[in-house]
Design an enzyme around this catalytic site. Structure first.
Site, mmCIF file in Angstrom:
data_model
loop_
_atom_site.group_PDB
_atom_site.id
_atom_site.type_symbol
_atom_site.label_atom_id
_atom_site.label_comp_id
_atom_site.label_asym_id
_atom_site.label_seq_id
_atom_site.Cartn_x
_atom_site.Cartn_y
_atom_site.Cartn_z
ATOM 1 N N HIS A 283 6.649 0.108 0.467
ATOM 2 C CA HIS A 283 5.449 -0.468 -0.159
ATOM 3 C C HIS A 283 5.084 0.296 -1.437
ATOM 4 O O HIS A 283 4.868 -0.296 -2.493
ATOM 5 C CB HIS A 283 4.296 -0.419 0.852
ATOM 6 C CG HIS A 283 2.977 -0.852 0.303
ATOM 7 N ND1 HIS A 283 2.478 -2.129 0.488
ATOM 8 C CD2 HIS A 283 2.044 -0.191 -0.434
ATOM 9 C CE1 HIS A 283 1.304 -2.224 -0.110
ATOM 10 N NE2 HIS A 283 1.008 -1.058 -0.681
ATOM 11 N N GLU A 284 5.037 1.619 -1.343
ATOM 12 C CA GLU A 284 4.582 2.422 -2.484
ATOM 13 C C GLU A 284 5.567 2.359 -3.653
ATOM 14 O O GLU A 284 5.163 2.420 -4.817
ATOM 15 C CB GLU A 284 4.347 3.875 -2.054
ATOM 16 C CG GLU A 284 3.243 4.044 -1.000
ATOM 17 C CD GLU A 284 1.872 3.546 -1.452
ATOM 18 O OE1 GLU A 284 1.550 3.679 -2.644
ATOM 19 O OE2 GLU A 284 1.135 3.002 -0.596
ATOM 20 N N HIS A 287 4.707 -0.346 -5.913
ATOM 21 C CA HIS A 287 3.688 0.037 -6.910
ATOM 22 C C HIS A 287 4.316 0.842 -8.040
ATOM 23 O O HIS A 287 3.984 0.652 -9.207
ATOM 24 C CB HIS A 287 2.606 0.907 -6.262
ATOM 25 C CG HIS A 287 1.693 0.169 -5.338
ATOM 26 N ND1 HIS A 287 1.181 -1.077 -5.620
ATOM 27 C CD2 HIS A 287 1.177 0.523 -4.128
ATOM 28 C CE1 HIS A 287 0.390 -1.466 -4.624
ATOM 29 N NE2 HIS A 287 0.376 -0.514 -3.702
ATOM 30 N N HIS A 293 -0.922 -5.520 -5.023
ATOM 31 C CA HIS A 293 -0.903 -6.010 -3.644
ATOM 32 C C HIS A 293 -0.725 -7.516 -3.582
ATOM 33 O O HIS A 293 -1.244 -8.249 -4.417
ATOM 34 C CB HIS A 293 -2.190 -5.603 -2.927
ATOM 35 C CG HIS A 293 -2.187 -4.165 -2.545
ATOM 36 N ND1 HIS A 293 -3.322 -3.405 -2.454
ATOM 37 C CD2 HIS A 293 -1.156 -3.338 -2.240
ATOM 38 C CE1 HIS A 293 -2.995 -2.175 -2.106
ATOM 39 N NE2 HIS A 293 -1.683 -2.099 -1.984
HETATM 40 ZN ZN LIG Z 1 -0.437 -0.520 -1.899
#
Ligand SMILES: [Zn+2]
Ligand SMILES: [Zn+2]
Length: 328
Positions: A283-284, A287, A293
């Protein structure tokens, strides 16, 4: 003798064959976060009321991009129309009924551990009169991304706290980087930590206030945060129960049970909830590359942690390919 055997067989079957002997409701296993206790006190309060704890709710909504007031939120317990609107925005993003109230569904959702990056990053969203309904993946405000010449990115680890064996951390993060490499035209290579000044990406475990203006909050709630491109900083909250197991639940040693039963067959005193490092790293890194998101449930870029997820979904792949203008 024969009678003894006859009597003992049913007991044997009861305790050994029945795998559900130790089954307990999952909710009993996880201790409640203090913020969830606060939210329970706010259940179904009405607009206009002043109730202790509303300030904490405001801080939460502000932290994750839903509320943009300048007041000192934590001291102001007025449940005003801005809080109601922010709650509705939160509920819409998370596919809950937009009641604008602290209802049971909202309490449950806000109680989940999550990413520290705000859900709504574009400030002009708040100027819209209607509710913000994002269809899928999103980018940071201004769509920052890695410049054209940077597709072979290097990464290294610099931590101020040690929580897992370095071998396991490297394995989990390498797997996560490889997933994004397969979906894009990026490559990722680890560098020794003494070259951290040269690496494009620096990952690490830190706890509490760790000097970047975004202090971690101890166990629960925020698990990690990452800066938008081309900053390259990715931080994991060292106070979380990190794990590299294939299941999100720990099982004590010596329990010879099938993999599928691990979540259910366990003595209570040996069980606790864990957070899968590879899932959060995946997930990170999204980013790190410039994705915000997504409101698509089940996608990797969804903000809440809901258990082990180690594969990018179509929405995640569509997001990265749209940002870097790669053909589908
Ligand atoms: Zn996030
Ligand atoms: Zn940080």
């Amino acid at each position: 003798m024969a009678l003894n055997l006859l009597i003992s067989i049913p007991f044997f079957l009861l305790f050994v064959v029945n795998p559900f002997h130790f089954v307990e409701p999952r909710t009993l296993e996880v201790s409640e976060h203090p913020f969830t206790r606060t939210l329970r006190k706010l259940k179904d309060i009405n607009k206009g009321q002043r109730v202790r704890g509303v300030g904490e709710l405001k801080s939460y909504l502000k932290k994750f991009g839903y509320l943009t007031t300048n007041d000192n939120s934590s001291n102001n317990n007025h449940f005003d129309k801005n809080v109601e609107f922010a709650l509705k925005e939160y509920q819409v993003f998370h596919h809950l009924r937009p009641t604008g109230r602290v209802d049971a569904e909202t309490i449950k959702r806000m109680g989940l551990p999550r990413c520290g990056v705000p859900d709504i990053i574009t400030p002009q969203n708040h100027k819209l009169k209607g509710l913000v309904i994002l269809a899928n993946y999103s980018f940071f405000s201004g769509s920052p991304k890695w410049e054209e010449s940077k597709r072979a990115l290097t990464y290294t680890f610099v931590s101020s706290a040690n929580v897992l064996r370095m071998y396991d951390v490297r394995l989990a993060t390498r797997n996560a980087f490889q997933s994004w490499a397969r979906a894009s035209n990026f490559t990722f290579m680890e560098m020794p930590s003494e070259y951290n000044n040269l690496a494009n990406i620096v990952l690490g475990f830190h706890r509490g206030d760790h000097g970047d203006g975004y202090p971690f909050d101890g166990p629960g709630q925020v698990l990690a945060h990452t800066f938008a491109p081309q900053d390259g900083r990715l931080h994991f909250d060292a106070d979380e129960p990190w794990s590299i197991e294939s299941t999100s639940w720990n099982v004590g040693p010596g329990w010879n049970v099938g993999w599928d039963w691990r979540r259910w067959v366990r003595p209570r005193w040996q069980s606790r909830r864990t957070i899968d490092l590879q899932t959060v790293a995946l997930h990170e890194i999204g980013h790190l590359l410039g994705l915000g998101h997504s409101n698509v449930p089940g996608s990797i870029m969804y903000p809440s942690y809901e258990g082990v997820k180690r594969d990018l979904t179509q929405d995640d792949v569509d997001g990265i390919r749209a940002l870097y203008r790669l053909p589908n």
